[in-house]
Design a protein around this motif. Sequence first.
Motif, PDB file in Angstrom:
ATOM      1  N   ILE A 272       0.852  -1.197   0.000  1.00 34.89           N
ATOM      2  CA  ILE A 272       0.000   0.000   0.000  1.00 34.89           C
ATOM      3  C   ILE A 272       0.888   1.247   0.000  1.00 34.89           C
ATOM      4  N   GLU A 273       0.644   2.143  -0.982  1.00 32.08           N
ATOM      5  CA  GLU A 273       1.467   3.351  -1.122  1.00 32.08           C
ATOM      6  C   GLU A 273       0.598   4.585  -0.936  1.00 32.08           C
TER       7      GLU A 273
ATOM      8  N   LYS B 266      -0.414   8.348  -2.094  1.00 30.52           N
ATOM      9  CA  LYS B 266      -0.590   8.835  -3.476  1.00 30.52           C
ATOM     10  C   LYS B 266      -0.566  10.366  -3.519  1.00 30.52           C
TER      11      LYS B 266
ATOM     12  N   THR C 190      -5.916   3.693  -6.962  1.00 30.32           N
ATOM     13  CA  THR C 190      -6.001   2.319  -6.451  1.00 30.32           C
ATOM     14  C   THR C 190      -4.593   1.848  -6.079  1.00 30.32           C
ATOM     15  N   GLN C 191      -4.547   0.728  -5.374  1.00 33.48           N
ATOM     16  CA  GLN C 191      -3.236   0.210  -4.934  1.00 33.48           C
ATOM     17  C   GLN C 191      -2.857  -0.944  -5.843  1.00 33.48           C
TER      18      GLN C 191
ATOM     19  N   LEU D 218      -0.779  -3.933  -4.325  1.00 34.70           N
ATOM     20  CA  LEU D 218      -1.316  -4.581  -3.123  1.00 34.70           C
ATOM     21  C   LEU D 218      -1.087  -6.105  -3.141  1.00 34.70           C
TER      22      LEU D 218
ATOM     23  N   TYR E  87     -12.509   0.501  -2.508  1.00 37.56           N
ATOM     24  CA  TYR E  87     -11.864   1.704  -1.958  1.00 37.56           C
ATOM     25  C   TYR E  87     -12.934   2.664  -1.528  1.00 37.56           C
TER      26      TYR E  87
ATOM     27  N   ASN F  94     -10.982   7.700  -2.200  1.00 38.74           N
ATOM     28  CA  ASN F  94      -9.678   7.489  -2.839  1.00 38.74           C
ATOM     29  C   ASN F  94      -9.430   8.443  -4.002  1.00 38.74           C
TER      30      ASN F  94
ATOM     31  N   PHE G 170      -4.520   4.811   3.198  1.00 42.17           N
ATOM     32  CA  PHE G 170      -3.356   5.467   2.609  1.00 42.17           C
ATOM     33  C   PHE G 170      -3.703   6.952   2.451  1.00 42.17           C
TER      34      PHE G 170
END
Length: 823
Positions: free
Chosen positions: A609-610, A612, A620-621, A624, A643, A646, A670
Amino acid sequence: MILNGGDIYRIILADKTIKLYFNNSDIKINEGIYLYGAYGEEIIINAEPHNVIPIVLDGISVQQGAAYAVAGAGIALKSDWFNVSSNDSIIDLSTSIEDNKLRIGALLNDKVYVELDENKNITYSGSELKPSVNVYYNRNYMSSVQLKEGSDYNVTYSDNINAGTATAIVTGIGAYSGTKNVTFTIEPKKISSPTFDGFKSEYTYTGQKVEPEFTLMDGDTVIPSNEYEVSYSDNTEVGTATITITDATDGNYDINCKAEFDIVKADPVINELPVADPISYDPHKTLNEASISGGAVIGVSGENITGTWSWADDSVVPSVDVTDYDVIFTPDDQKHYNSVRGTIQLNVSKADVEVVELPAASGITYGDNLAKAVISGGRVSFDGIDQVEIPGTFAWKDESIKPFVSDSDKTLYTVVFTPADSVNYNTAEIEITVNVSKAAMPNLLLSVDNTHKTVGSIALPGDWTWLDADAKTAIKAGGSVMATAVYVGDDKENYDSTELKITIYRAACSEGKTVKYTLKGEKAPTCTKSGTGHTECSICGDVMSTGVYVKELGHKWNSGRVTRKPTYTATGVKTFTCTVCKAAKTASIAKLATTDISKKTSKITVSGIENKIYNGKVHTQKSLVVKAGAKTLRLNKDYTVTYSKNKAVGKASVIIRGKNAYSGKITKTFTIVKAAKGKTYTVGKFRYTITGAKADGTGTVAIAGTTYSRSDKKFASLTIADTVVIGDVRFKITSVSANAFSRYTALKNVTIGNNVTSIGANAFLSCKNLKKMTIKSAKLRSVGAKAFSGTYSKITFAVPRNKATAYKKLIKKGSPSAKAIYK
Ligand SMILES: [Zn+2]
Ligand SMILES: [Zn+2]
């Protein structure tokens, strides 16, 4: 005058010139030497140095210093020898002693006499004998003076232990010198009754001279064997022997005595016992009747000796057995040998008896065995020394025998006589007859089981049949009938009748447990319906109960099979079938169990998970990853992802929901941030600083450096791309930051991307191996100070063709080597 020895009373000298010579020390002058008349001139005395010479003058004083006497050769007599006082008639030559001269007075010689203190017998004692000694000095013939032991003399002894002549040696001390001996005799010790040690009063006859060993003792002292001689007499034969002890000549003892000892008879040795001849028992036979033979007896020299064997107690009446009895051997030579005793076996066997009068048997009836025939009378005797009646009993040898009437008073049967004293007598057998009378047929009772429905069904022994009229008679269960059996055997004449009346009892019926459905109207039960039947007698098969209700049996289900498998979301079905009637039933199978990913035990991990950068679109991840332990779960098969929030700047959520084998949910967050000028991000191995940002999130970045270390050889080539994606947003790379790659010594090639417009100061400072730099951008407008300073001296710059001139000028602002090549 020459004196050659001897005992002289006195010497009278009348001539003044006489010379007196003492040639022998053994001269003894008892009284003295007298000078008469013509004294005063000269006396010459020649003497040995151990004589004592008293000189008696004739009443005349001797003046001191006058030469009354002169010594002979080698001897000088001085005048002061003569201790003369007035009217002293004795001149004592004792006062002056000169070396090697006549020594007078102090010598223990003839003037001294020695005697033993007591004149008693001295007898050998085994130790030193020291009788006292008296020593006298002879002053004149009238008196004497006794010397003192210890101050005048000492006494030693020699040869003073053993019998014989011993010597006491008197040695002068102090004023006396020389020695004088006196001898004495040690008498042998007389022993009249010595002790005989080790000597016995009795010795056994040996056939040889018996010479016992012993030690002769004087009290506790052994008398040595050389002191005496031993002789024996009468010492071979049985009787009294004598020992004579005779004294040996000389020696310390005087022994003469006798002792006696007895020689007694010897016990002969049995070398081989005799044997007794076996006998048979007889109450009147003593051991005397059993003869003894053989045997061997040995005497003192190993010789066989003759004699006779006899029973120790011949009055004994031996009974039947193998028994030990004592026997005595009496030697013929009773002078030298005792009798000797041994034990031998005698085998006495049983005696035979004779039946002298037969016994009689009582009569029996046919069917009885001999046991019923009582035996009485009869007489048995023993034919021994005297005829003796032997008590005992008669019995049939085989009492199980059943005689027939035809055997009556005819057939002989064996009777055994067993004596009361079965130890000593054998049994005897004789034969007698028995009277047998005919038997009457008895009435019998017969119980049979209830399979026997008629009399005729009951089997009889081979020689019996049912009376025809009775054979068909029925017998009720639990009831009785009477029937007649007829005997047809070969021995039927032994009976007074051949018909036997028998009462027959038939056993009652017993109901069986098994229900049967064979009668009309009966019906067996099924899985679902009850039935009706009957029971029968388990013995005779007769019907016992009817209308017996039996309830339905119920299905017998098999183990079933799965007809629909359960899933994680739906139950399954199992179907069972009755093995009897094929009816079916089902059962539900529970859903498959799922793993709840929200539970710790599921070991679910979520990674990739990053955060953004806002770009006006949903994020979106893409990286993941969901794992259960080591297993990577599959998107949309094991889980789904949704999500929320997001798109806008702020906190966004990722919702992971379990699917199929997995259930439950995990929510992760995130962050979406706005791109901010001056903020630096790392993408791959490079760092980028945002230099410009737009509302849609796009913008420009400067490449700001690398995560490689300065000397890392892997970092040999650098290509700056046109764009880079940071947090899902694509940025144009428009510049190289100041100092971005300074002192990277492994760097050899650099390509500058199309969008770069400026290269910062010191950007490639001291990259000493940087040999080629390709600039693709046609938009480069500035190069910072020392941007290329310290790069390879012949570094090649490749630039767009149409920019050659302009860029050369621009590059030089970065101070590359003057030898740099431009293409
Ligand atoms: Zn029955
Ligand atoms: Zn069934």
